[in-house]
Enzyme design. Structure first.
Site, PDB file in Angstrom:
ATOM      1  N   SER A  57       0.856  -1.068  -0.130  1.00 15.13           N
ATOM      2  CA  SER A  57       0.060   0.006   0.060  1.00 15.13           C
ATOM      3  C   SER A  57       0.754   1.164   0.056  1.00 15.13           C
ATOM      4  O   SER A  57       0.257   2.394  -0.065  1.00 15.13           O
ATOM      5  CB  SER A  57      -0.881   0.128   1.322  1.00 15.13           C
ATOM      6  N   THR A 158      -1.262   3.765   4.790  1.00 20.22           N
ATOM      7  CA  THR A 158      -0.356   5.040   4.560  1.00 20.22           C
ATOM      8  C   THR A 158       0.870   4.884   5.610  1.00 20.22           C
ATOM      9  O   THR A 158       0.448   4.635   6.755  1.00 20.22           O
ATOM     10  CB  THR A 158      -0.966   6.105   4.491  1.00 20.22           C
ATOM     11  N   THR A 176       2.086   7.347   0.273  1.00 16.33           N
ATOM     12  CA  THR A 176       1.116   6.427   0.343  1.00 16.33           C
ATOM     13  C   THR A 176       0.709   6.041  -1.092  1.00 16.33           C
ATOM     14  O   THR A 176       0.963   7.086  -2.114  1.00 16.33           O
ATOM     15  CB  THR A 176      -0.158   6.723   0.874  1.00 16.33           C
ATOM     16  N   ARG A 186      -6.904  11.382  -8.913  1.00 21.70           N
ATOM     17  CA  ARG A 186      -7.249  11.577  -7.595  1.00 21.70           C
ATOM     18  C   ARG A 186      -6.005  11.802  -6.605  1.00 21.70           C
ATOM     19  O   ARG A 186      -5.176  10.957  -6.775  1.00 21.70           O
ATOM     20  CB  ARG A 186      -8.068  10.292  -7.089  1.00 21.70           C
ATOM     21  N   THR A 209      -4.539   8.574   8.621  1.00 22.12           N
ATOM     22  CA  THR A 209      -4.448   7.526   7.586  1.00 22.12           C
ATOM     23  C   THR A 209      -6.016   7.161   7.624  1.00 22.12           C
ATOM     24  O   THR A 209      -6.851   7.223   8.326  1.00 22.12           O
ATOM     25  CB  THR A 209      -3.700   6.412   8.135  1.00 22.12           C
ATOM     26  N   GLY A 210      -6.296   6.330   6.467  1.00 20.73           N
ATOM     27  CA  GLY A 210      -7.915   6.107   6.313  1.00 20.73           C
ATOM     28  C   GLY A 210      -8.333   6.653   4.905  1.00 20.73           C
ATOM     29  O   GLY A 210      -7.562   7.057   3.997  1.00 20.73           O
TER      30      GLY A 210
HETATM   31  C1  SD4 Z   1      -5.757   8.430   0.914  1.00 22.11           C
HETATM   32  N1  SD4 Z   1      -5.240   8.557   3.357  1.00 22.11           N
HETATM   33  O1  SD4 Z   1      -5.095   8.424  -0.126  1.00 22.11           O
HETATM   34  C2  SD4 Z   1      -4.882   7.950   2.065  1.00 22.11           C
HETATM   35  C3  SD4 Z   1      -4.884   6.189   2.117  1.00 22.11           C
HETATM   36  C4  SD4 Z   1      -4.606   5.727   3.531  1.00 22.11           C
HETATM   37  O2  SD4 Z   1      -4.729   4.258   4.944  1.00 22.11           O
HETATM   38  O3  SD4 Z   1      -4.343   6.549   4.525  1.00 22.11           O
HETATM   39  N2  SD4 Z   1      -4.805   4.598   3.808  1.00 22.11           N
HETATM   40  O4  SD4 Z   1      -6.735   8.481   1.132  1.00 22.11           O
END
Ligand code: SD4
Length: 298
Positions: A57, A158, A176, A186, A209-210
């Site tokens: 990831s 991330t 990330t 995006r 993160t998320g």
């Molecule tokens: C995103 N926040 O591109 C990042 C992805 C991420 O855990 O943190 N994933 O939306």
């Protein structure tokens, strides 16, 4: 409130997202112990995760976008100089965190995106991979019946790494491949200063993160730092931010967001909206993975 035990306050104190954050914390500590700056430590720790591809990831081994190839986001912040650099939607560069640092150190800008970011990274001599197949992937995707609601692969992860160094200065970085299956072009929260990462050398630093869309709509890490400025413990501030978003967002607590924070005293905090969130902390030459459960709903 979920208590996060305090790490010993000697040397750099760090907090990083996800269990692989421990590797980043250890690499950063080693770099600083060898005489590197806090910023060198952040870059080194994140480069390691970019190289490993972590759990698929971060970096070029990360989750591809809807057209089947990775577009990478990263940023880095140097608290004491108020310096920052960021790249978004960049293709084929092995270490986006280094590209972000070069934006900070070697350009008069803060953020570069897409083709321009890649061009700059190549000009800087950064390591790249063969991207000749990307044109074919893009063409194939354009030709296909595409449905942005049906991501090719879901999932997020991330590396976000925050540090208070031995001089009491704050640093942060994140990298990330972004949300799996995202539309080409995006850009998520991670490279957006104040969304996925915010560092204020007088107060503290916060990272996220998320699902980036649920972070950037609220400038979440800026607000967490402001909450710490008003006197909140980092743990309290991370939790308060989740509650604050959930109180007004149509998704309620189904936000899929997690926050980490550190303050000027080296106190740390972490909170998650609707999942168990493992993260890593390091201090005094030791590091460990801890976790918090989703915040308790009122
Ligand atoms: C995103 N926040 O591109 C990042 C992805 C991420 O855990 O943190 N994933 O939306």
């Amino acid at each position: 409130m979920q208590e996060t035990p305090e790490p010993a306050a000697s040397g750099p104190v760090m907090i990083a997202t996800w269990p692989f954050g421990k590797l980043a914390v250890d690499a950063a500590a080693e770099k600083v112990a060898a005489g590197g700056s806090g910023l060198d430590g952040i870059e080194e720790g994140i480069r390691l995760i970019e190289s490993l591809g972590s759990d698929g990831s971060v970096g070029l081994a990360g989750r591809p976008n809807a057209a089947g190839y990775p577009q990478l986001d990263a940023c880095i912040v140097e608290g004491p100089t108020r310096g920052a650099g960021s790249v978004g939607g960049m293709e084929g560069i092995v270490h986006p965190i280094t590209a972000a640092r070069r934006v900070m150190d070697s350009s008069r800008h803060v953020m570069l995106v897409g083709e321009g970011a890649r061009w700059f990274a190549l000009e800087q001599g950064l390591e790249t991979v063969d991207v000749s197949d990307l044109a074919a992937k893009k063409a194939a995707w354009v030709a296909r019946d595409r449905d942005p609601e049906e991501p090719a692969e879901k999932g997020h992860d991330t590396i976000t790494l925050l540090m208070l160094d031995g001089n009491g200065d704050l640093y942060g970085g994140c990298s990330t491949s972004g949300a799996g299956g995202k539309l080409p072009g995006r850009v998520g929260d991670s490279p957006i200063l104040g969304a996925g990462l915010f560092v204020d050398n007088e107060v503290g630093a916060a990272g996220a993160t998320g699902v980036g869309e649920n972070v950037m709509r609220y400038s979440a890490t800026t607000v967490i730092v402001e909450m710490m400025r008003q006197g909140m413990h980092p743990q309290e501030a991370c939790e308060a931010m989740v509650h604050r978003i959930a109180a007004v967002d149509p998704l309620g607590y189904q936000l899929d967001v997690c926050f980490i924070a550190i303050d000027k005293q080296g106190r740390t905090g972490a909170a998650a909206s609707n999942q168990r969130f493992p993260f890593a902390v390091g201090a005094g030459g030791r590091s460990e993975v801890r976790s918090v459960e989703a915040v308790e709903r009122p």
